[in-house]
Structure formats: structure tokens, C-alpha cells
Design a protein around this motif. Structure first.
Motif, PDB file in Angstrom:
ATOM      1  N   VAL A  77      28.982   4.527 -13.884  1.00  0.00           N
ATOM      2  CA  VAL A  77      28.289   3.870 -13.141  1.00  0.00           C
ATOM      3  C   VAL A  77      28.964   3.302 -12.079  1.00  0.00           C
ATOM      4  N   GLY A  78      28.600   3.475 -10.780  1.00  0.00           N
ATOM      5  CA  GLY A  78      29.262   2.981  -9.627  1.00  0.00           C
ATOM      6  C   GLY A  78      28.214   1.874  -8.931  1.00  0.00           C
ATOM      7  N   ILE A  79      28.885   0.577  -9.111  1.00  0.00           N
ATOM      8  CA  ILE A  79      28.054  -0.601  -8.608  1.00  0.00           C
ATOM      9  C   ILE A  79      28.660  -1.054  -7.393  1.00  0.00           C
ATOM     10  N   CYS A  80      28.035  -1.056  -6.506  1.00  0.00           N
ATOM     11  CA  CYS A  80      28.430  -1.867  -5.042  1.00  0.00           C
ATOM     12  C   CYS A  80      28.460  -3.137  -5.117  1.00  0.00           C
ATOM     13  N   ILE A  81      29.843  -3.791  -4.864  1.00  0.00           N
ATOM     14  CA  ILE A  81      29.805  -4.982  -4.780  1.00  0.00           C
ATOM     15  C   ILE A  81      30.318  -5.626  -3.374  1.00  0.00           C
ATOM     16  N   LYS A 107      33.354  -0.380 -10.040  1.00  0.00           N
ATOM     17  CA  LYS A 107      33.149  -1.383  -8.957  1.00  0.00           C
ATOM     18  C   LYS A 107      33.424  -0.880  -7.724  1.00  0.00           C
ATOM     19  N   ILE A 108      32.603  -0.689  -6.726  1.00  0.00           N
ATOM     20  CA  ILE A 108      32.653  -0.052  -5.381  1.00  0.00           C
ATOM     21  C   ILE A 108      32.710  -1.354  -4.659  1.00  0.00           C
ATOM     22  N   GLN A 109      33.774  -1.745  -3.807  1.00  0.00           N
ATOM     23  CA  GLN A 109      33.745  -2.823  -3.346  1.00  0.00           C
ATOM     24  C   GLN A 109      33.406  -2.494  -1.694  1.00  0.00           C
ATOM     25  N   GLY A 121      24.753 -12.441  -5.526  1.00  0.00           N
ATOM     26  CA  GLY A 121      26.210 -12.524  -6.004  1.00  0.00           C
ATOM     27  C   GLY A 121      26.253 -12.669  -7.427  1.00  0.00           C
ATOM     28  N   ASN A 122      25.564 -13.773  -7.921  1.00  0.00           N
ATOM     29  CA  ASN A 122      25.792 -13.944  -9.393  1.00  0.00           C
ATOM     30  C   ASN A 122      24.983 -13.099  -9.842  1.00  0.00           C
ATOM     31  N   TYR A 123      24.016 -12.613  -9.694  1.00  0.00           N
ATOM     32  CA  TYR A 123      23.259 -11.345 -10.166  1.00  0.00           C
ATOM     33  C   TYR A 123      24.338 -10.223 -10.719  1.00  0.00           C
ATOM     34  N   THR A 124      25.033  -9.745  -9.389  1.00  0.00           N
ATOM     35  CA  THR A 124      25.869  -8.705  -9.670  1.00  0.00           C
ATOM     36  C   THR A 124      27.089  -9.237 -10.743  1.00  0.00           C
ATOM     37  N   LYS A 125      27.761 -10.192 -10.466  1.00  0.00           N
ATOM     38  CA  LYS A 125      28.790 -10.587 -11.239  1.00  0.00           C
ATOM     39  C   LYS A 125      28.403 -10.724 -12.689  1.00  0.00           C
TER      40      LYS A 125
END
Length: 356
Positions: free
Chosen positions: A3-7, A36-38, A16-20
Motif C-alpha cells: 500500500v502506497g500512502i501519500c504523506i 510511504k510516498i513523501q 497529519g495526525n490521522y496519517t501518522k
């Protein structure tokens, strides 16, 4: 499953807290490999986050197409990157709210950008709304089907509030009991003016402490509202504070007030409950769904309801203790592990639907 998650480091604190927290939990699940896709945060005043949410997202998705089985965009604004973007990889988007699209929003720039990411949302394969209310808004506005739209509640990180600053720090800031506490921005949709107006009907020793970035114009309007209603010396704006001081502010408050006109979820009331603070909250949009019976609900446009609720807490000790107990119990409805497990189930569902 990869899973690629955009950060995006420039994301707002709630997103931001949800993603973290979601990424942290997903990394503990054996069947999930998180990539983690920055997303680059362009240093362009005002427009920076919008550029990174469109061009930046699209460029990164192209780079990772051959490395993942599914993309997850943890913010609806990132869906702007899906405009004119074709990929065989399913894309899931978390929608926190679509307030600029469904309300009379006063930020023209954000409202215009919302119309951009609305187009991108239509190209997603699945949607995770953080409340039933947001889900209903999304279905009505985007005309998506229930078959690919889900509701998963996020949570708060209770561990953040296990240590609180000393009472002396409040005195250093000119804050004394009893006071009401509000945490959040001061934009018009947050409706802080209703509580300010309610102050004039409360004992003069009660103040309102407003925590969070005031913003140039919203902060001025808060001060104007205080002057208008004759309570100028009873409204204290602190700006941002560290988490230990925030915990102390919650713990020592007479009550936490949350008069917002519109919320997609509403995290601060849960933070207040975690700190043993009675909550008086708006009866509008998603907030009643989130707080349940653990808060006293008031109409966002009726200041007398807010002053009456505060007086009830002052005069009835049993009411205060009951609200604190209900708050602790309500928190059991929200936890990050459950959020992650349900999110993985959605990933699997979306993959099955798009490959069958």
C-alpha cells in the motif's frame, strides 16, 4: 498487500495526525507492506499546499505505480492529483470533510480549490469518510455509490495527555479559574463568537481561553467580538501551546466549549473527554454523532443555550461528574487499532472489486 500512502508534512494537524497514527498501526499488520510516498511541500505562500496536493501527488503516484498494489490518499485535497491521471492501480481517498463544497464558506481561495479536488475525487476507486455525516455529504455531492464508500472513525492519541504542565504555567499566562476552554482555529465556521456572546450572561470571574492559531483576520474578529459584547478582558488568546500545557488547560477548565457551525468529525471534544473535562458542544453536523450522550449539546446560533449549559455545570455538581464519566466511556468507541483493521478490510474490498 503493498500500500502506497501519500504523506505531506504540510498537512494540517488533524489530517497529519490521522496519517501518522494510521501508518503506525498498518505497519504492525503482517499482511500489509506500507510504502510511504513523501509528497513535496512547495514553499509557496498560500498556494504551496495546493500545488503539492495536485502536481506533487500526481508525479509521485506515477513513480510508484509499479511498486504498489493500491494507493491511499489520506486527505481529500490530495485527490486534485487524480485529475487527468490514468492508472491501473486502485486509489482510495480518505475524506475528512467537504465543507467548502457544501456550506457558505468564506474562504474564496479554498472554495475554488475544493472545486478542483472535487473533480479528482470522481476518479477515485474507493472512499473512506471519517463520519456518517461526511459520508452523506460525499454521496450527495459527488454522486458516488454506497458500494465503494465506507465510514471509519479515526481516534485520538490518549497517551499524548498523560503528562500535564504545572498549574503555575497557567498563572504565568494570566489564566485563572474558572475558565471555559476552546481549542481550534478562529475562522467564522468555528463560531467562537457565540461563546463570547454567552460570556456576558455568566459570572464576571469566568473567562474564555482560546487556544490555537488566531490567524490575522479571524484573530482580530475574535477581539472585535469580545469588545462588542463587553467582555474584552475576559477572552484570552494563547496561540499554539505544547501538548503538556494543552493537557493542563483541559484538566483545569470548567468546561470545554465547541460551538462550530460545521465539522466533518471534531477531534477536540474527544481530547477534552480524555482529560476529564466536561464538554459543551454544537448540535450541528457531525459533532453529535461523535460525542453521543457524553456532551451537552447547544444550537450554534443560540448564545443563551451555551450560558445556560455553563450555569448548569456550575450549579449541579452531579451533572459535572456525570459528564466526565460519560466522556471517559465515550472514548472506548474510538481506537487506532480498530481504525487500521477496518481500513485494511476496505483495501481488500476495493482490490477485489477492481480486479474482478
Amino acid at each position: 498487500m503493498r500500500v502506497g500512502i501519500c504523506i505531506n508534512d504540510s498537512a494540517g494537524s488533524g489530517i497529519g495526525n490521522y496519517t501518522k497514527e494510521l501508518v503506525s498501526q498498518l505497519e504492525n499488520i503482517d499482511s500489509i507492506e506500507v510504502k510511504k510516498i513523501q509528497i513535496p511541500a512547495y514553499e509557496v505562500p498560500v498556494f504551496g499546499s495546493y500545488i503539492s496536493a495536485s502536481y506533487g501527488v500526481q508525479q509521485r503516484l506515477k513513480q510508484y505505480e509499479n511498486q504498489v498494489d493500491l494507493f491511499h490518499l489520506p486527505s481529500q485535497t490530495q485527490a486534485a492529483g487524480l485529475i487527468r491521471f490514468e492508472t491501473s492501480i486502485p486509489v482510495v481517498v480518505t475524506v475528512h470533510d467537504i465543507i467548502p463544497l457544501v456550506s457558505n464558506y468564506d474562504n474564496i481561495l479554498l472554495r475554488t480549490f475544493a472545486q478542483v479536488y472535487e473533480r479528482g475525487l470522481q476518479n477515485a476507486d474507493g472512499y473512506i469518510s471519517i463520519s456518517e455525516h461526511t459520508h452523506e455529504d460525499l454521496v450527495d455531492r459527488i454522486r458516488i455509490t454506497d458500494g465503494n464508500s465506507y465510514v471509519v472513525y479515526p481516534s485520538i492519541t490518549v497517551e499524548n495527555y498523560q503528562e500535564s504542565a504545572s498549574e503555575s504555567r497557567l498563572a504565568e499566562m494570566g489564566i485563572s479559574k474558572p475558565y471555559l476552554l476552546y481549542v481550534g482555529s478562529q475562522t467564522s465556521k468555528k463560531n467562537v463568537s457565540t461563546v463570547i456572546e454567552a460570556l456576558k450572561d455568566l459570572p464576571e470571574d469566568i473567562t474564555l481561553v482560546v487556544v490555537g492559531s488566531p490567524g490575522l483576520i479571524p484573530g482580530y474578529l475574535t477581539k472585535y467580538s469580545a469588545r462588542k459584547h463587553g467582555v474584552r478582558g475576559r477572552v484570552i488568546q494563547t496561540g499554539f501551546v505544547d501538548v503538556n500545557l494543552l493537557s493542563r488547560l483541559y484538566e483545569s477548565a470548567l468546561a470545554f466549549v465547541f460551538p462550530s457551525n460545521y465539522e466533518g468529525f471534531g477531534r477536540p471534544p474527544l481530547e477534552a473527554m480524555a482529560n476529564g473535562t466536561p464538554v459543551i458542544a454544537t448540535s450541528a453536523t457531525a459533532v453529535p454523532e461523535i460525542v453521543g450522550d457524553a456532551a451537552m449539546l447547544c444550537s450554534p446560533d443560540q448564545p443563551t443555550e451555551w450560558s445556560d449549559a455553563v450555569l448548569t455545570l456550575l450549579e449541579e455538581d452531579n451533572q459535572r461528574e456525570m459528564m466526565i464519566k460519560k466522556g471517559y466511556n465515550r472514548l472506548n468507541q474510538f481506537n487506532w487499532e480498530d481504525c487500521a483493521q477496518k481500513t485494511v478490510a476496505i483495501y481488500e474490498d476495493i482490490l477485489n472489486n477492481t480486479t474482478s
